[in-house]
Write a protein that holds these residues in place. Sequence first.
Motif, mmCIF file in Angstrom:
data_model
loop_
_atom_site.group_PDB
_atom_site.id
_atom_site.type_symbol
_atom_site.label_atom_id
_atom_site.label_comp_id
_atom_site.label_asym_id
_atom_site.label_seq_id
_atom_site.Cartn_x
_atom_site.Cartn_y
_atom_site.Cartn_z
ATOM 1 N N ARG A 299 0.816 -1.216 0.000
ATOM 2 C CA ARG A 299 0.000 0.000 0.000
ATOM 3 C C ARG A 299 0.848 1.263 0.000
ATOM 4 N NH1 ARG A 299 -2.864 3.876 2.807
ATOM 5 N NH2 ARG A 299 -1.678 3.572 4.730
ATOM 6 N N GLU A 300 1.955 1.238 0.744
ATOM 7 C CA GLU A 300 2.816 2.414 0.833
ATOM 8 C C GLU A 300 4.185 2.190 0.211
ATOM 9 O OE1 GLU A 300 1.015 4.127 5.064
ATOM 10 O OE2 GLU A 300 2.707 2.726 5.073
ATOM 11 N N ILE A 301 4.526 0.932 -0.051
ATOM 12 C CA ILE A 301 5.825 0.603 -0.618
ATOM 13 C C ILE A 301 5.724 -0.742 -1.331
ATOM 14 C CG2 ILE A 301 6.745 -0.685 1.370
ATOM 15 C CD1 ILE A 301 9.388 0.924 0.961
ATOM 16 N N LEU A 302 6.536 -0.922 -2.372
ATOM 17 C CA LEU A 302 6.586 -2.174 -3.115
ATOM 18 C C LEU A 302 7.830 -2.953 -2.701
ATOM 19 C CD1 LEU A 302 5.704 -0.686 -6.609
ATOM 20 C CD2 LEU A 302 4.207 -2.141 -5.216
ATOM 21 N N THR A 303 7.745 -4.267 -2.702
ATOM 22 C CA THR A 303 8.888 -5.094 -2.339
ATOM 23 C C THR A 303 9.153 -6.117 -3.440
ATOM 24 O OG1 THR A 303 7.531 -6.727 -1.170
ATOM 25 C CG2 THR A 303 8.382 -4.865 0.117
ATOM 26 N N ALA A 304 10.421 -6.533 -3.514
ATOM 27 C CA ALA A 304 10.805 -7.566 -4.472
ATOM 28 C C ALA A 304 12.008 -8.313 -3.924
ATOM 29 C CB ALA A 304 11.141 -6.957 -5.825
ATOM 30 N N THR A 305 12.063 -9.590 -4.256
ATOM 31 C CA THR A 305 13.195 -10.415 -3.844
ATOM 32 C C THR A 305 13.993 -10.914 -5.040
ATOM 33 O OG1 THR A 305 11.797 -12.395 -3.825
ATOM 34 C CG2 THR A 305 12.026 -11.184 -1.747
ATOM 35 N N ASP A 306 13.477 -10.694 -6.262
ATOM 36 C CA ASP A 306 14.168 -11.179 -7.447
ATOM 37 C C ASP A 306 13.817 -10.306 -8.645
ATOM 38 O OD1 ASP A 306 11.572 -11.944 -8.173
ATOM 39 O OD2 ASP A 306 11.897 -14.043 -7.636
ATOM 40 N N THR A 307 14.403 -10.639 -9.785
ATOM 41 C CA THR A 307 14.219 -9.844 -11.000
ATOM 42 C C THR A 307 12.766 -9.810 -11.439
ATOM 43 O OG1 THR A 307 16.482 -10.344 -11.723
ATOM 44 C CG2 THR A 307 14.916 -9.603 -13.407
ATOM 45 N N GLN A 308 12.060 -10.948 -11.343
ATOM 46 C CA GLN A 308 10.658 -10.967 -11.762
ATOM 47 C C GLN A 308 9.812 -10.024 -10.904
ATOM 48 O OE1 GLN A 308 9.477 -12.377 -14.554
ATOM 49 N NE2 GLN A 308 11.662 -12.772 -14.893
ATOM 50 N N GLY A 309 10.129 -9.923 -9.629
ATOM 51 C CA GLY A 309 9.406 -8.993 -8.776
ATOM 52 C C GLY A 309 9.657 -7.547 -9.171
ATOM 53 N N ALA A 310 10.892 -7.241 -9.548
ATOM 54 C CA ALA A 310 11.202 -5.887 -9.999
ATOM 55 C C ALA A 310 10.494 -5.565 -11.304
ATOM 56 C CB ALA A 310 12.715 -5.726 -10.154
ATOM 57 N N LEU A 311 10.463 -6.520 -12.235
ATOM 58 C CA LEU A 311 9.766 -6.304 -13.500
ATOM 59 C C LEU A 311 8.268 -6.105 -13.274
ATOM 60 C CD1 LEU A 311 11.574 -8.960 -15.732
ATOM 61 C CD2 LEU A 311 11.868 -6.466 -15.787
ATOM 62 N N ALA A 312 7.705 -6.864 -12.337
ATOM 63 C CA ALA A 312 6.281 -6.704 -12.034
ATOM 64 C C ALA A 312 5.990 -5.301 -11.522
ATOM 65 C CB ALA A 312 5.849 -7.749 -11.009
ATOM 66 N N ALA A 313 6.885 -4.753 -10.716
ATOM 67 C CA ALA A 313 6.699 -3.389 -10.218
ATOM 68 C C ALA A 313 6.779 -2.389 -11.360
ATOM 69 C CB ALA A 313 7.755 -3.079 -9.162
ATOM 70 N N LEU A 314 7.701 -2.594 -12.289
ATOM 71 C CA LEU A 314 7.819 -1.694 -13.442
ATOM 72 C C LEU A 314 6.575 -1.746 -14.330
ATOM 73 C CD1 LEU A 314 11.540 -2.295 -14.447
ATOM 74 C CD2 LEU A 314 10.507 -0.077 -13.911
ATOM 75 N N ASP A 315 5.846 -2.861 -14.285
ATOM 76 C CA ASP A 315 4.671 -3.025 -15.136
ATOM 77 C C ASP A 315 3.386 -2.489 -14.508
ATOM 78 O OD1 ASP A 315 6.149 -4.193 -17.134
ATOM 79 O OD2 ASP A 315 5.762 -6.253 -16.461
ATOM 80 N N LEU A 316 3.464 -1.993 -13.282
ATOM 81 C CA LEU A 316 2.257 -1.497 -12.626
ATOM 82 C C LEU A 316 1.691 -0.286 -13.352
ATOM 83 C CD1 LEU A 316 3.084 -1.782 -8.824
ATOM 84 C CD2 LEU A 316 1.365 -3.067 -10.098
ATOM 85 N N ASP A 317 0.377 -0.144 -13.270
ATOM 86 C CA ASP A 317 -0.314 1.002 -13.866
ATOM 87 C C ASP A 317 0.154 2.297 -13.206
ATOM 88 O OD1 ASP A 317 -2.877 1.910 -15.474
ATOM 89 O OD2 ASP A 317 -2.945 2.909 -13.517
ATOM 90 N N PRO A 318 0.336 3.378 -13.967
ATOM 91 C CA PRO A 318 0.764 4.652 -13.387
ATOM 92 C C PRO A 318 -0.122 5.130 -12.242
ATOM 93 C CG PRO A 318 0.917 4.755 -15.766
ATOM 94 C CD PRO A 318 0.241 3.456 -15.432
ATOM 95 N N GLY A 319 -1.402 4.871 -12.340
ATOM 96 C CA GLY A 319 -2.309 5.273 -11.267
ATOM 97 C C GLY A 319 -2.038 4.528 -9.976
ATOM 98 N N ASP A 320 -1.708 3.237 -10.093
ATOM 99 C CA ASP A 320 -1.383 2.451 -8.907
ATOM 100 C C ASP A 320 -0.087 2.941 -8.268
ATOM 101 O OD1 ASP A 320 -3.636 0.889 -9.275
ATOM 102 O OD2 ASP A 320 -2.562 -0.631 -10.453
ATOM 103 N N LEU A 321 0.903 3.246 -9.102
ATOM 104 C CA LEU A 321 2.166 3.764 -8.578
ATOM 105 C C LEU A 321 1.949 5.113 -7.876
ATOM 106 C CD1 LEU A 321 4.657 2.947 -11.494
ATOM 107 C CD2 LEU A 321 4.522 1.848 -9.255
#
Length: 362
Positions: A299-321
């Motif tokens: 809700r206030e921050i995104l987390t990732a433990t691997d490359t796929q998690g980072a890519l998923a964050a990059l793919d988020l909708d601008p409104g969600d970010l």
Amino acid sequence: MKLVIFGLTVSSSWGNGHATLWRGLIRALAGRGAQVVFFERDVPYYARHRDLPALPQGELVLYADWADVAERARAETASADAVMVTSYCPDGRAAARLATEHGRRSVFYDMDTPVTLARLAAGETVDYLPAEGLGGFDLVLSYTGGEALIRLEHDLGARRALPLYGHVDPNHHRPGAPDPRYACDLSYLGTYAADRQPAVNALFAEPARLRPRQRFLLGGSGYDDAFPWSSNIYFLDHVAPPEHAAFFASSRLTLNVTRRDMAQMGYCPSGRLFEAAACGCPILTDTWEGLDLFFEPGREILTATDTQGALAALDLDPGDLAAIARAARARTLDEHTSDHRAAELLRMLEASPAPPRDLEEA
């Protein structure tokens, strides 16, 4: 209250995380009526990159050698309500003797607690710590909470260990217009550290390789040809504090990566987290115990433990970010500003007993 500090540096933000934190905290302490004198050894590498030659809200004492400043240090200690020595202070042991033997209240502030404890566990000599440990100080503060506080008391003899976490000065870190120099899809601001590099590779360099049409921005000193560069990674070897707001405000998403020893111990929020949040930039971070004490994951921050998690964050909708960024900024302004930490520090100092010491001898 008069506070005398013997620290690493406040005058140069090059290659260290202490300076920016001290600037915000000193400004907030002054706003609450405190007087601060900061002693800093004038070393060449900070002198070459000095971006704050004087403290607007305090007094900066630059000195070449402890012997040159010892008399001034004793005089300031004698008139201070509290004397603080920090981790990585080049003259930490001499300053600690002065603080514990002659200060009205003596404080040690470990701004690098997991690193300190890891070095001790490896059998290294930590020259900014008194050889006898921390039992001589009236109060020990730690930039890291959780287990670190227990270890400071158990392993180093601290009589009372409390956390004083990172923070941000919202007067200098706030949303602004994007700057084309810093425009990117994912930014990372941090000096090179070998123990941090595997996570930087997984969460930053590898996503850059897999997304050649996106722009990635790396800011920080110490990187060389061994870094897995891609043509879409742009590099700045130093981003001065006055540029941090523009850096974060121009990032669609920014990455935080925690030093290994700090992540293993947990409860270790980097000041960069609060800076980015205050600037309205959504944050992607590695995970560690206690993160949810500062920001709510998802809700206030995104987390990732691997490359796929980072890519998923990059793919988020601008409104969600944008929603995540707004929530993080609100949480930061409510709980994590320099003024919040200044108030905490003053409360802890006022509550700390001030045993009688021979000030005349000082």
